[in-house]
Scaffold this active site. Structure first.
Site, mmCIF file in Angstrom:
data_model
loop_
_atom_site.group_PDB
_atom_site.id
_atom_site.type_symbol
_atom_site.label_atom_id
_atom_site.label_comp_id
_atom_site.label_asym_id
_atom_site.label_seq_id
_atom_site.Cartn_x
_atom_site.Cartn_y
_atom_site.Cartn_z
ATOM 1 C CG ASP A 36 -2.129 -0.893 1.041
ATOM 2 O OD1 ASP A 36 -2.397 -1.305 -0.102
ATOM 3 O OD2 ASP A 36 -2.815 -1.187 2.045
ATOM 4 C CE LYS A 58 -7.451 0.176 -1.806
ATOM 5 N NZ LYS A 58 -8.348 -0.546 -0.892
ATOM 6 C CG MET A 173 -6.492 8.297 7.075
ATOM 7 S SD MET A 173 -4.840 8.900 6.640
ATOM 8 C CE MET A 173 -5.059 9.205 4.897
#
Length: 255
Positions: A36, A58, A173
């Protein structure tokens, strides 16, 4: 051909030394590593020379591979008899979709193992000198996704419980949503003066930290130009940073 195996591995929060011994062993023996965006690339240096490295990064609204494509990749490579490491930032079961991938593998009869990792909600505050629990300030701790927005019909959080029932709350986040988060906490009983810390790129050489009261933190973030990946920590434990901050004072000598 005998099916392979998939190791769903937590790479830790950024500092490559924080990966577990078993996680590192999985990287070293794998034929395929699907990794990732927030995985420290230095960990890939431990892969076999002929290992296939597949980037699965992502960003909000921009996925190199969508989740269904990642699922299909894991199944395909394992069915080819390969050893696969699915390398995820932090811990695969803490906002990492590790359970979804494990379920797909289970449905296809593919062997897999879960290798936990250190999650940023604990590690980033620690590197900033903030203990998420402390016998004088906090006996409860929650990890929360910061993406939910009431105005979009996506807010499933129990704001009264988070505001008054949990001593320390770590939001993942959530920089882009901090004004809303702060407002909801205050509306549901959290003191506006509650200290908050924002830790950007925690545990890496790019780490930086700001603090401020809950009712001002959104404007402070905007003024200082903080962005994701960042952890936001709400609670009285933030004040402990004044006494025991350490990492940023050591010069941040690695990446």
């Amino acid at each position: 051909m005998k099916d392979g195996i998939v190791y769903i591995v937590g790479a830790g929060p950024g500092d490559p030394k924080l990966i577990t011994v078993y996680g590192l062993e999985c990287i070293q023996k794998s034929d395929v590593i699907a990794y990732d965006r927030l995985v420290n690339p230095k960990l890939l240096d431990f892969a076999k020379k002929d290992a296939e490295l597949v980037y699965c990064g992502k960003l909000p609204g921009k996925h190199h591979l969508i989740q269904e494509e990642i699922n299909a990749l894991l199944v395909e490579k394992a069915q080819e008899g390969k050893i696969v490491t699915r390398l995820k930032g932090g811990d695969p079961f803490v906002f990492g979709r590790g359970a979804e991938e494990a379920e797909i593998l289970k449905n296809h009869g593919i062997a897999y193992e879960i290798v936990p990792g250190i999650t940023a909600g604990i590690a980033a505050p620690a590197y900033a000198g903030i203990p998420v629990t402390h016998r004088d300030f906090a006996t409860s701790f929650a990890l929360v996704t910061g993406h939910g927005r009431e105005e979009k019909g996506q807010d499933f959080l129990n704001w009264p419980a988070l505001a008054t029932g949990i001593d320390t709350v770590a939001f993942y986040m959530s920089v882009g949503n901090i004004a809303y988060i702060a407002r909801k906490l205050i509306e549901n009983g959290r003191k506006a003066t509650t200290p908050v810390a924002v830790i950007e790129w925690g545990t890496t050489a790019q780490q930086r930290t700001i603090t401020g009261p809950l009712d001002e933190i959104a404007s402070i973030i905007e003024r200082e130009g903080y962005h994701n990946p960042s952890m936001i920590v709400v609670g009285e434990v933030v004040n402990v940073r004044e006494k025991i901050q350490w990492f940023e004072e050591q010069g941040l000598t690695f990446s």
